[in-house]
Design an enzyme around this catalytic site. Sequence first.
Site, short mmCIF file in Angstrom:
data_model
loop_
_atom_site.label_atom_id
_atom_site.label_comp_id
_atom_site.label_asym_id
_atom_site.label_seq_id
_atom_site.Cartn_x
_atom_site.Cartn_y
_atom_site.Cartn_z
N HIS A 29 17.76 82.24 0.49
CA HIS A 29 17.99 82.63 -0.90
C HIS A 29 19.46 82.44 -1.27
O HIS A 29 20.27 83.35 -1.11
CB HIS A 29 17.60 84.10 -1.10
CG HIS A 29 16.17 84.38 -0.76
ND1 HIS A 29 15.72 84.52 0.52
CD2 HIS A 29 15.08 84.54 -1.56
CE1 HIS A 29 14.41 84.76 0.51
NE2 HIS A 29 14.00 84.78 -0.73
N GLU A 81 5.86 110.37 -3.53
CA GLU A 81 5.81 110.22 -2.07
C GLU A 81 6.62 109.02 -1.59
O GLU A 81 7.23 109.05 -0.53
CB GLU A 81 4.35 110.07 -1.61
CG GLU A 81 3.46 111.26 -1.94
CD GLU A 81 2.91 111.21 -3.36
OE1 GLU A 81 3.17 110.21 -4.07
OE2 GLU A 81 2.22 112.17 -3.77
N HIS A 119 16.55 80.84 -6.63
CA HIS A 119 16.35 82.15 -6.04
C HIS A 119 15.98 82.06 -4.57
O HIS A 119 16.60 82.71 -3.73
CB HIS A 119 15.26 82.90 -6.80
CG HIS A 119 14.79 84.15 -6.14
ND1 HIS A 119 15.23 85.40 -6.52
CD2 HIS A 119 13.93 84.35 -5.11
CE1 HIS A 119 14.67 86.31 -5.74
NE2 HIS A 119 13.88 85.70 -4.88
N HIS A 169 -9.12 112.57 -1.70
CA HIS A 169 -8.11 113.38 -1.03
C HIS A 169 -8.36 113.54 0.47
O HIS A 169 -7.54 114.13 1.16
CB HIS A 169 -8.03 114.78 -1.68
CG HIS A 169 -7.31 114.79 -3.00
ND1 HIS A 169 -7.63 113.93 -4.02
CD2 HIS A 169 -6.27 115.53 -3.45
CE1 HIS A 169 -6.82 114.16 -5.05
NE2 HIS A 169 -6.00 115.12 -4.73
#
Lengths: 699, 699
Positions: free
Chosen positions: B41, B443, B285, B505
């Site tokens: 890069h 989280e 890039h 969950h």
Amino acid sequence: MSTTTQGSAVHPADWTDLDARAVDTVRVLAADAVQKAGNGHPGTAMSLAPVAYQLFQKEMVHNPANPRWPGRDRFVLSCGHSALTLYIQLYLGGWGLELDDLKALRTHGSKTPGHPEHGHTDGVEVTTGPLGQGIGNAVGMAMAARRERGLYDPDTAPGQSLFDHQIYCLASDGDIEEGISSEASSLAGTQRLGNLTLIYDANQISIEDDTVIALSEDTAARYEAYGWHVQTLDWTSGGSYVEDVAALAEALEAARAETERPSFIQLRTIIGWPAPNLQNTGKAHGAALGEDEVAATKEVLGFDPGQTFAVEPEVLAHTRQLTERGRAAEQEWQQRFDAWAEQNPERHALWQRMQSRDLPEGWDADLPSWDADPKGVATRKASGAVINALGEKLPELWGGSADLAESNNTTLLDSPSFLPADRSSKMFSGNPYGRVLHFGIREHAMGAIMNGIAVHGGTRPFGGTFLTFSDYMRPSVRLAALMNLPVTYVWTHDSIGLGEDGPTHQPIEHLPSLRMIPGLDVVRPADANETAAAWAAVMRNNDRPAGLALSRQNLPVFPRGTDGFATTEGVARGAYVLKDFGDGEPQVLLIGTGSEVQHAVAAGEQLAAEGIAARVVSMPCREWFDAQDDEYRDSVLPPSVKARVSIEAAVPQGWRDLVGDAGRTIGIDHFGASAPAGTLFAEYGFTAEHVVACARESL
Amino acid sequence: MSTTTQGSAVHPADWTDLDARAVDTVRVLAADAVQKAGNGHPGTAMSLAPVAYQLFQKEMVHNPANPRWPGRDRFVLSCGHSALTLYIQLYLGGWGLELDDLKALRTHGSKTPGHPEHGHTDGVEVTTGPLGQGIGNAVGMAMAARRERGLYDPDTAPGQSLFDHQIYCLASDGDIEEGISSEASSLAGTQRLGNLTLIYDANQISIEDDTVIALSEDTAARYEAYGWHVQTLDWTSGGSYVEDVAALAEALEAARAETERPSFIQLRTIIGWPAPNLQNTGKAHGAALGEDEVAATKEVLGFDPGQTFAVEPEVLAHTRQLTERGRAAEQEWQQRFDAWAEQNPERHALWQRMQSRDLPEGWDADLPSWDADPKGVATRKASGAVINALGEKLPELWGGSADLAESNNTTLLDSPSFLPADRSSKMFSGNPYGRVLHFGIREHAMGAIMNGIAVHGGTRPFGGTFLTFSDYMRPSVRLAALMNLPVTYVWTHDSIGLGEDGPTHQPIEHLPSLRMIPGLDVVRPADANETAAAWAAVMRNNDRPAGLALSRQNLPVFPRGTDGFATTEGVARGAYVLKDFGDGEPQVLLIGTGSEVQHAVAAGEQLAAEGIAARVVSMPCREWFDAQDDEYRDSVLPPSVKARVSIEAAVPQGWRDLVGDAGRTIGIDHFGASAPAGTLFAEYGFTAEHVVACARESL
């Protein structure tokens, strides 16, 4: 809109006393249901009662008698823990839930599980609970609505098409805190999703009580920065709490009127209102209020504290009138639909096919194939060719990448990007009905948006990133599996074969750990032709997600159907005999996936040269193979042959089940390194010689 | 600050021609290094050359001769793909990298891997590459700096302590798009981290080229909404590109002067500047520019296009003067440190101990223990007691939860929260040097912040959430493992034992899939006393992360050291014989983890009653057991005993390695359901009866 004032509430002019009583009934039912279950989340369902009621009874266009009516507005409860917010409206409106269902909240087999589950309860659009996901789903639904309109009815004026409808989403402080909602909301601004309204219940209470300890941002300003149409309402602003539903109704009307930007309505409420002692506390969020507080709340609201689940018949009769309004709305829509269908027979045929998720005749007739080639081609590149061939036949197929389009080979060439025209770049031409998706570097939102697209209608989305970044989107992948959604992940750079980018970019544990998600197919083709067969098999499965694990590096193309090599017919069965080397029954089984199959093949040749009959099994998808009957599985892996070697450039756990006590597993149990791919494969033992050595050990 | 103007750049007054030449040398080296490697890069390293140079040579306080000097400012390259931005400054400043290292970019074993790696290259503070993580790490470092100052030197005036220093972070469009950076940045605003400066390189180019297709938000306004101090610089604003380093220097000075808010500097650059053809493109890039473009760039900059890796000796001599300045800075600091040490002997002793991550004598003397109790206690609750006992002895231990403090039992009672005082709530009292962390429902940021805390200094952070939401933080967990950081995850509600909240969950695949992350210890204690022993073992390991999987529900407390039950001494070895039931050598081995060990124990009793000698093995940590020698492992699981049963309420993959061909594995290969825990355990086969039946099959 003129208004009438009622105690501590301001109601829209079209509200009667029965509406107000119905809203208070919602609060009482929420308190009762959680109290009976012994656990759950009463507070938000109580304070959002007027919001949900206004939406379900007054704002949204839907038909309780037909929860799948395609013309309906969609509702996403991003704060899934407040499931009662949804269940009680489904009860009042007549979607099929009754009081007994509310009494059975959170019990086994009930229609009212702890969090809303897609496919389980009529009227639940999407499974929510993991926070932030619903906002991403809603963005995906809004995108899907635009894409579908473009397929069915692109020429009708904005707002005039029968395929125009609204997406509503209700979110909590937790949804707003999760990064996935930031990702999705930024993208929604770029996409100018005028059909999307997000109501943020800013009650400033989460499980750790007052959110001042973790949330001090100006969320409304943040959404303005995303380019959304932002309105703020504060029901606490007057010193006392005034539920100004009339102002909310006006805001919702303004949100619908804004068609060039998604709408954000920040609504300050008091959680648990009007519970006299527990309102505005974390206790009201996630636990039963207790009998005394439930009784006290009933007294405040003028209900008999001695009664539970009390619903006055006139209230229910009033709210169930929604069924009739919904039926009429659908009938009116159906007439327009029939006229459209007559005028647009081809589009109607496409609509019918996509509704059922059937594939058209000949859809797989022109898939690309590759001639045998030892130098070969990367499976990610083969995948790109397959996507483009499928795209010619399947307008429902669309997708893109989280900013890795060229690396993932996910671009449908010659198709415009799904973008407002003024978001075009030199490289990508935007069209609001376009087909190529640009998620930006937002893997998690990509996953949630794909889920929203798939639940909305009949399109088939795919999305790409590097396999290692499947971790970033894993919670959404799990939900796709839980909801049985036919979304396809294009996960390229699937091993240390990624090379120089090093250990942060090299997947090691990802293949086996994704296989552990129940209901997700992980498919890792061994060469270009397997890639085509894998995509075809994935497209045939319309009831489950799949992740394709594809190589960065070139892989040899095997000579299919000649020289003892099998065709790719067995790919859809998950594993098949690629080639038997040597004479007679196999003495050793060499099982490989993806880029490592070539080493099994080379080892098979060497073993045969030494007089050892070796069978090479290509196993692109363990889930598909597990689903075969014993007869087929035993025909591929004869139980009598105990000498077995598996080879896969990933953590080896999970292969012992197939290779048994006598077998050997070649894998990697450590992180990779920044180096050319060939160097790493050789150093870590992914060579024919190592396979041969392991085969000898196993024999 | 007065300035001088040079061509298309405005330099600070203290710059000489050599500084300008050094910056251009950076650009040429970046182009050359990627060209030689063949991939990498170059673009950002070229355009950010003046930014990195200004930071490393003019702004930051650090000493190349001692990369671990505790008084140094920290630098985080969140855009890790631009590794050369960092490597070239480390070369110029004298951290030990030389031209040969730059020539070895991205090759095996080099000091210059594809992305910066913590612990691998001197001067690299943290491993980056997965986007957004670095911003979270920097927020964690800034928090750690404040907490450590509070431990060592709380009374000195702001800015006057030798423990005051700056955290700088450089981020790209991709970092800004990732949700984790939104989470961390919002929290940084709440925490008022005045010691943090984030420079956002808004070059508006990512891999899919112009970011207009996916990023249209007003990022500066977003950071204002978070409560940051925001400055915007646009080097393109004048029509032509002017690298106004002087303005950047002023902005950095203003950022340091702002001590009550974190600072955000949005800097519009042109990627790949001044490459004549590839500047401002996605090609610049992530790929080598090509020989022609590298040569053309050299011509633009007045370098010989025929030479590669050309560094003029006077340039290097100039930049290496940093070594002397750094040495002087550290010497000056050391004098202040010595004075502080003399005045604060106890704090100095703590400082010394924490620098080496040693534990103090008697640290584990007062850990809680529990008497045998069939009704028992939840291991999450036991964990809370242990955390509080450890906290008494270990000031380095701090942590909290992602809004589940009460559920995770992660609160250090009687300790203030780590918060500005004006962020206190009724429930939590804030102190800037506090100890209880409130991450909000974020989280992922929690994971990255914990990593930043652990790399910054000697504290030991822990963070809690439900085990199922480990998925949300998984990319950060992987990086903790890759960096060998001693962070501890408190993952509670570790199975279907969570109950009514249902399948979204309930972790199913999480335990085994976390075990697959190399270097992460997954620890699932079987009862309260194992929980204490597990925490102690985790604290002793100061070179690796661990995740504790803890039950929501009560688990029986086994009678330790009596009635044939072992003590908890074996916990640290990962697995041990909990009890041998029946007489003589065991005929069958029953291996369990966590909440399922109780069923193995009950089954052992039943089998013994039937005359079958059964050994129950508790296996709280497979990684620790794998690390034992063969002798110990064989003593626990005698190879001669082929009849084996494993039981764990999770996806069963991975147990075949231990139970072998003859063994049976009790697990769950599907999602859970919303129902009371007891109902689910019984329905899914987690009972003594099922263990007994499987044992009979295996015999």
